[in-house]
Enzyme design. Sequence first.
Site, PDB file in Angstrom:
ATOM      1  N   ASP A   1       0.767  -1.242   0.000  1.00  0.00           N
ATOM      2  CA  ASP A   1       0.000   0.000   0.000  1.00  0.00           C
ATOM      3  C   ASP A   1       0.807   1.307   0.000  1.00  0.00           C
ATOM      4  O   ASP A   1       1.066   1.887  -1.042  1.00  0.00           O
ATOM      5  CB  ASP A   1      -0.971   0.000   1.184  1.00  0.00           C
ATOM      6  CG  ASP A   1      -1.972  -1.143   1.105  1.00  0.00           C
ATOM      7  OD1 ASP A   1      -1.695  -2.107   0.369  1.00  0.00           O
ATOM      8  OD2 ASP A   1      -3.026  -1.087   1.764  1.00  0.00           O
TER       9      ASP A   1
ATOM     10  N   GLU B   1      -2.957  -7.693  13.001  1.00  0.00           N
ATOM     11  CA  GLU B   1      -2.554  -7.435  11.617  1.00  0.00           C
ATOM     12  C   GLU B   1      -1.064  -7.068  11.531  1.00  0.00           C
ATOM     13  O   GLU B   1      -0.365  -7.467  10.617  1.00  0.00           O
ATOM     14  CB  GLU B   1      -3.398  -6.282  11.069  1.00  0.00           C
ATOM     15  CG  GLU B   1      -3.217  -5.990   9.589  1.00  0.00           C
ATOM     16  CD  GLU B   1      -4.135  -4.866   9.123  1.00  0.00           C
ATOM     17  OE1 GLU B   1      -4.672  -4.121   9.962  1.00  0.00           O
ATOM     18  OE2 GLU B   1      -4.299  -4.725   7.899  1.00  0.00           O
TER      19      GLU B   1
HETATM   20  C1  6A9 Z   1     -10.815  -1.754   4.060  1.00  0.00           C
HETATM   21  C2  6A9 Z   1     -12.514  -1.312   5.719  1.00  0.00           C
HETATM   22  C3  6A9 Z   1     -15.258  -1.419   7.995  1.00  0.00           C
HETATM   23  C4  6A9 Z   1      -4.127  -4.318   3.464  1.00  0.00           C
HETATM   24  O1  6A9 Z   1      -5.144  -8.226   4.280  1.00  0.00           O
HETATM   25  C5  6A9 Z   1      -5.812  -7.650   3.232  1.00  0.00           C
HETATM   26  C6  6A9 Z   1      -5.066  -6.433   2.724  1.00  0.00           C
HETATM   27  C7  6A9 Z   1      -3.683  -6.851   2.220  1.00  0.00           C
HETATM   28  O2  6A9 Z   1      -3.811  -7.603   1.048  1.00  0.00           O
HETATM   29  C8  6A9 Z   1      -2.815  -5.673   1.916  1.00  0.00           C
HETATM   30  O3  6A9 Z   1      -1.531  -6.120   1.586  1.00  0.00           O
HETATM   31  N1  6A9 Z   1      -4.979  -5.435   3.779  1.00  0.00           N
HETATM   32  C9  6A9 Z   1      -2.743  -4.740   3.103  1.00  0.00           C
HETATM   33  O4  6A9 Z   1      -1.930  -3.648   2.810  1.00  0.00           O
HETATM   34  C10 6A9 Z   1      -6.300  -4.996   4.296  1.00  0.00           C
HETATM   35  C11 6A9 Z   1      -7.113  -4.273   3.293  1.00  0.00           C
HETATM   36  C12 6A9 Z   1      -8.444  -3.879   3.792  1.00  0.00           C
HETATM   37  C13 6A9 Z   1      -9.138  -3.013   2.774  1.00  0.00           C
HETATM   38  C14 6A9 Z   1     -10.565  -2.790   3.035  1.00  0.00           C
HETATM   39  C15 6A9 Z   1     -12.254  -1.604   4.301  1.00  0.00           C
HETATM   40  C16 6A9 Z   1     -13.896  -1.572   6.067  1.00  0.00           C
HETATM   41  O5  6A9 Z   1     -14.129  -1.001   7.305  1.00  0.00           O
END
Ligand code: 6A9
Length: 840
Positions: A577, A810
């Site tokens: 990100d 996380e």
């Molecule tokens: C947010 C929020 C109620 C971000 O683990 C999933 C991903 C990874 O693939 C990525 O590498 N995460 C990492 O940088 C989380 C992404 C969540 C996005 C959606 C929505 C809803 O709130």
Amino acid sequence: YASYKALVPYVPPEITPLKAPRMKELQEFGSSYQNNMLWGSYRSGLYFGMRTRTARPLLLGMMWFDPTDAATVHQEAIRHEAQQGDKLSSYGWVRHDGRSYGRQEIADGDFQLTVQMVKHRSEGSGYGGDWAVRVSVALTAAGRAKQDAAKAAAEAEGRKAAKRKLSLVFYFADAHWRSSELEMWPEQQQSKLGEGVQLLSGDNEDVGPWALHLRPGPSQTGSSSSSSSSMSKSAASSKLQFLGMRLQDGQQLVQLKQLMLQALVQNAQRLGFENGLKLWLPDIAQPRPNLAAFQVTAAVPSCFDLVFVTQPEGNSAAQRLAALSGASLSRLAAERESLFDERFALTFPISNTPEDTDAAALQEVSKAALSNLLGSMGFFVGASKVKLPPGSKPYSPPGSPPPQPGQDPLVVDYWREALFTATPSRSFFPRGFLWDEGFHQLLVQRWDPQLSRDAIAHWLDLMNCQGWIPREQILGKEARTRVPAEFMLQHPSHANPPSLYLPLLAHALSAAAAEPDHPEVLATQAFLKRAWPRLEVWYNWFNTSQAGQQLGTYMWKGRDAASQTELNPKTLMSGLDDYPRASHPSPEERHVDLHAWMALASSAMAEIGRVAGAPAKAVAKYAAAAEAIGSMQRLRELHYDAASGQFRDYGLHSEAVEMVWRNVPVPEGAAPKRELVRQVNEPPQLQLVPCFGYVSLFPLMMQLLPPESRELGQQLQLLRQEQLLWTSHGLRSLAPTSSIYKKYNTEHDAPYWRGQIWINLNYLTLRALKHYSSTAGPHQEAAAQAYADLRANLLRNLAGQYHSTGYLWEQYDDTDGRPKGSHPFTGWTALLTLIASEAF
Ligand code: 6A9
């Protein structure tokens, strides 16, 4: 031909499935497997729910609340969807085998809930088999202390203390909303549970006839001896309230909790709180229900067995019901529990427990990590929302309503598809993510290879005819309600790391190492053979669409070059990100992490091709690509900064950027407005991007550095420096020497991959260190030392934080190791199980 073509309606290639035999239709996933896997805790986003793996499922959900507490309605404190805002002290699967057994522990304030899911197929059971859910409710230690104090106070005043009560709500639905109908029994709307009742019955297209029973569980749970398993008295004398509803569609299901809350509020207004909150409300009860809810209110402690029986008219039904309740359910659950423990000990034996980590605690968190990964596997059906590239021909599928004003004609639906996948976080993002899954499947592949092949099969079937797989899978209404609009759209030019090659490679290697005619090997070969054409198209999509301007380079496409409001325009595609990249996105950019991923993809393709029996020419082509892309010479040319010894991105970059407030022009008389914008103090230049962090480690992580190379020695050296990435809790994502370390990207966008410790890339680094520590060379010793120290640091902190916070998280803070971000996060943080058992 031309006239024929005119007749075939145009469908954009971006939303056209790849023409290749479907993975899901492989023989190994045929009826016996489907039968086995039909039911599961596949509603990942709930505290507890079950569903069938069918497009129009049978569904079970569970809610609970304190019926004696008026705050329940005011604070909307009905528990249903797993939500961080509920602030549960902890919840999660402490045992789950991915197929037939699971135990979840939930600590909510004063209440401790234990949910056990036991599936059972026996003589006479129908498709998908029978199952039981046992819910035991007790007080937590704190709850007991409160209770004792209340008792003492009451006694002093010469009255009896009120017993603590909890209401459980089970709902069950048949999602053939139009045609299904459930039979509720008994028909009166209130009753006592007594020795048990048949709550419901129905006839489902896939499952056939079924019945659902509720019985009091044993008074003493967790013990399999029959003497201690007399019926839970509080459960037997609990009150049961029934509510039947007829939903029009899945949208109403999504609003179910809201509906329940309304009923509680109205009843409270009408009947007062004195008798406790009641769900039952004649006004919302509907005839011909396709959803039925049951409120069971009982004094705590108590225990309930909810039993689902197929073929209820069959002559074995009564036996099967008995086998799945009371004392025999206790025995069955205890058996499954010890089978799990034995299998865990064989599959993930924990070796070399670091000195300062408690062995028993590590064992427990390892089991919980695996169990949560398996217990968070979900089954989703629906279509992604896709934004076609600018300039595309607008498209609306035949029969769709005319576009609404303001509707973007380039936003279209992907085809409807099912996805069986692990999910990173039940509370915050209970859905599938492409590159997360590559890590999840490393664990599953070792625990249950077929289950892993099944999940990978679902993912590969999501590939379009160009070779693209959408990164974030938001499928179905339930999934969509949990995603803000700005995150909904998937872009067909955006990649996400091809990490699925990691478990695919593991499958190939384990087949290559085993007896040639072992059934597992044959199944894996057939699987990889079927996957091969898809993997070729996938590889080719990366190799062409993500190619940099200069031959042999790669770049994540889709960064926003026009952005004025970000300190460093994000690269969501990379999975990292906000990790800093070249400050000014430009076509000259090249990304060293993607370069290393492509080297991995190439060598994995060669290995997979060998096992899949691909033509020797093709295998040779991928092997040659692996050589070329991963060669030291190319890495040096494209990504190596000799002065620092660091591998880096390349692009148009200026270090002198900052965020400044500026006044926004407003109409006369309006309140002044300010916004935070980026100011570039020195013009950007084409250069290697001077920052050190996870991206720089990719050549090491992907084991591209020859064991004798000077560069390997340098990386090991850099790795260990505390002013750079080394911390006593694991490797941080970005060195504090980087200008963007821990900086906000916009006013509200907090640092994410700008210092925090993430487990997936620590795992890959450990895996590489382990490799170099067992390969002869001048750096072997240093690698071994770094391996042992990094592993000990990670395990100590992960186990310690789990113990003190009740969750896996996380990410972890680089200064004090404290957990951050969403929780529970049992996606790649669950790699802790592999780290503990040194499975790389
Ligand atoms: C947010 C929020 C109620 C971000 O683990 C999933 C991903 C990874 O693939 C990525 O590498 N995460 C990492 O940088 C989380 C992404 C969540 C996005 C959606 C929505 C809803 O709130």
